[in-house]
Design an enzyme around this catalytic site. Structure first.
Site, short mmCIF file in Angstrom:
data_model
loop_
_atom_site.label_atom_id
_atom_site.label_comp_id
_atom_site.label_asym_id
_atom_site.label_seq_id
_atom_site.Cartn_x
_atom_site.Cartn_y
_atom_site.Cartn_z
N GLY A 14 -75.31 -12.04 22.98
CA GLY A 14 -75.11 -11.27 24.15
C GLY A 14 -76.37 -10.31 24.58
O GLY A 14 -75.98 -9.21 24.75
N SER A 15 -77.51 -11.02 24.86
CA SER A 15 -78.65 -10.16 25.10
C SER A 15 -79.22 -10.46 26.30
O SER A 15 -80.67 -9.93 26.53
CB SER A 15 -79.71 -10.62 23.85
OG SER A 15 -79.97 -11.79 23.80
N THR A 16 -78.49 -10.83 27.54
CA THR A 16 -79.29 -10.96 28.73
C THR A 16 -78.92 -9.68 29.56
O THR A 16 -79.41 -9.54 30.67
CB THR A 16 -78.27 -12.06 29.54
OG1 THR A 16 -76.94 -11.95 29.64
CG2 THR A 16 -78.77 -13.32 28.69
N GLY A 18 -77.97 -5.07 29.32
CA GLY A 18 -77.45 -3.97 28.48
C GLY A 18 -77.98 -3.80 27.19
O GLY A 18 -79.42 -3.92 27.01
N ILE A 19 -77.18 -3.12 26.23
CA ILE A 19 -77.86 -2.93 24.96
C ILE A 19 -78.64 -4.26 24.20
O ILE A 19 -79.59 -4.12 23.80
CB ILE A 19 -76.74 -2.39 23.92
CG1 ILE A 19 -76.32 -1.06 24.44
CG2 ILE A 19 -77.23 -2.26 22.43
CD1 ILE A 19 -75.13 -0.53 23.79
N GLY A 20 -77.97 -5.32 24.31
CA GLY A 20 -78.52 -6.37 23.83
C GLY A 20 -79.80 -6.73 24.37
O GLY A 20 -80.79 -7.37 23.70
N SER A 140 -69.19 0.58 17.51
CA SER A 140 -69.21 1.65 18.40
C SER A 140 -68.47 2.84 17.63
O SER A 140 -68.02 2.84 16.79
CB SER A 140 -68.24 1.10 19.56
OG SER A 140 -67.99 2.49 20.29
N TYR A 153 -59.88 -2.67 22.01
CA TYR A 153 -61.36 -2.52 21.58
C TYR A 153 -61.82 -1.56 20.40
O TYR A 153 -62.39 -2.18 19.74
CB TYR A 153 -61.97 -1.73 22.77
CG TYR A 153 -63.41 -1.54 22.85
CD1 TYR A 153 -64.55 -2.51 22.85
CD2 TYR A 153 -63.94 -0.30 22.51
CE1 TYR A 153 -65.75 -2.51 22.67
CE2 TYR A 153 -65.32 0.05 22.29
CZ TYR A 153 -66.23 -0.99 22.56
OH TYR A 153 -67.50 -0.52 22.44
#
Length: 263
Positions: A14-16, A18-20, A140, A153
């Protein structure tokens, strides 16, 4: 400081954005051979171009939905071993408890928990063979202080902390560390869009909305602002490095002091 990441192969799910994306970019900048992941080929290629432009480093990519077991098998067929696994893939959605159907509970578990569990299971044998590895779960502060506006969540983030600790226990005496990272409210792409939409709905500027958010929704924050994705990535890069060899089984906070505890 040299994080000694040159030549280490790192996968960030999930690195495309934000944090990733921030994590992948910093790991690449520090010399790691990074594999970027997103659901679509276009998003992966866009992230690769962005990282290469920012760092001057070459990175690889894998397009596919890693919540699917078959896709995860395709990933490991293409990249059979990694030194560093950062399980960042995740979703969030504010919703009242009474309105969360069974399907949402299952979907959140599959995306936020099971995808990382599966990747850790697939990549662990190669890490054991070389007796070195880093597994990082991006959890989180919501896993400790469950937010009433998105209990499903928070449940998944608590689960990630448990998985990371249990896996670290099972690897005692090895050179493989497993940790969870607990960001607080962070101005990632999804959060930024969410904040912008709510600010418009309430006819407020984003600055005014942010101030109100930390007065009423996250009043325990000590920094009284959203963290940047780069601030989260800084901690992850250290934990992914050989320098962090004495840190394992930990739930490490980069939460701006939201969790009201000294421990």
């Amino acid at each position: 400081m040299d994080l000694q990441l040159t030549g280490k192969k790192a996968l960030v799910s999930g690195s495309t954005a934000g944090i990733g994306l921030a994590i992948a970019s910093l790991l690449a900048q520090e010399g790691a051979d990074v594999i970027v992941n997103g659901r679509s080929e276009s998003s992966v290629q866009q992230a690769i171009a962005q990282i290469q432009q920012a760092t001057g480093k070459s990175v690889s990519g894998f397009a596919g939905d890693l919540t699917q077991a078959g896709v995860a098998q395709s990933l490991i067929a293409q990249y059979p071993a990694v030194d560093i696994l950062v399980n960042n893939l995740g979703i969030f959605e504010p919703k009242a408890f009474e309105e969360i159907p069974d399907e949402d509970w299952q979907r959140f578990f599959d995306v936020n928990v099971l995808s990382g569990v599966r990747l850790a299971r697939l990549y662990l044998p190669a890490m054991k063979q070389q007796d070195w590895g880093r597994i990082v779960f991006i959890s989180s502060e919501s896993g400790v202080q469950i937010p009433p506006e998105m209990i499903h969540y928070g449940m998944t983030k608590s689960a990630q902390i448990s998985v990371a600790r249990g896996l670290a226990e099972s690897l005692a005496g090895t050179q493989i560390t497993v940790n969870s990272i607990l960001p607080g409210p962070t101005r990632s792409r999804g959060v930024g869009d969410f904040v912008e939409a709510l600010a418009k709905a309430e006819n407020k500027s984003q600055a005014a909305f942010e101030q109100a958010f930390f007065e009423s929704v996250r009043p325990t924050s000590l920094i009284k602002r959203f963290a940047t994705t780069e601030e989260v990535a800084n901690l992850v890069a250290y934990i992914a490095s050989p320098l962090s060899s004495a840190t394992t089984g930990a739930a490490l906070r980069v939460d701006g002091g939201v969790i009201k505890s000294a421990y």
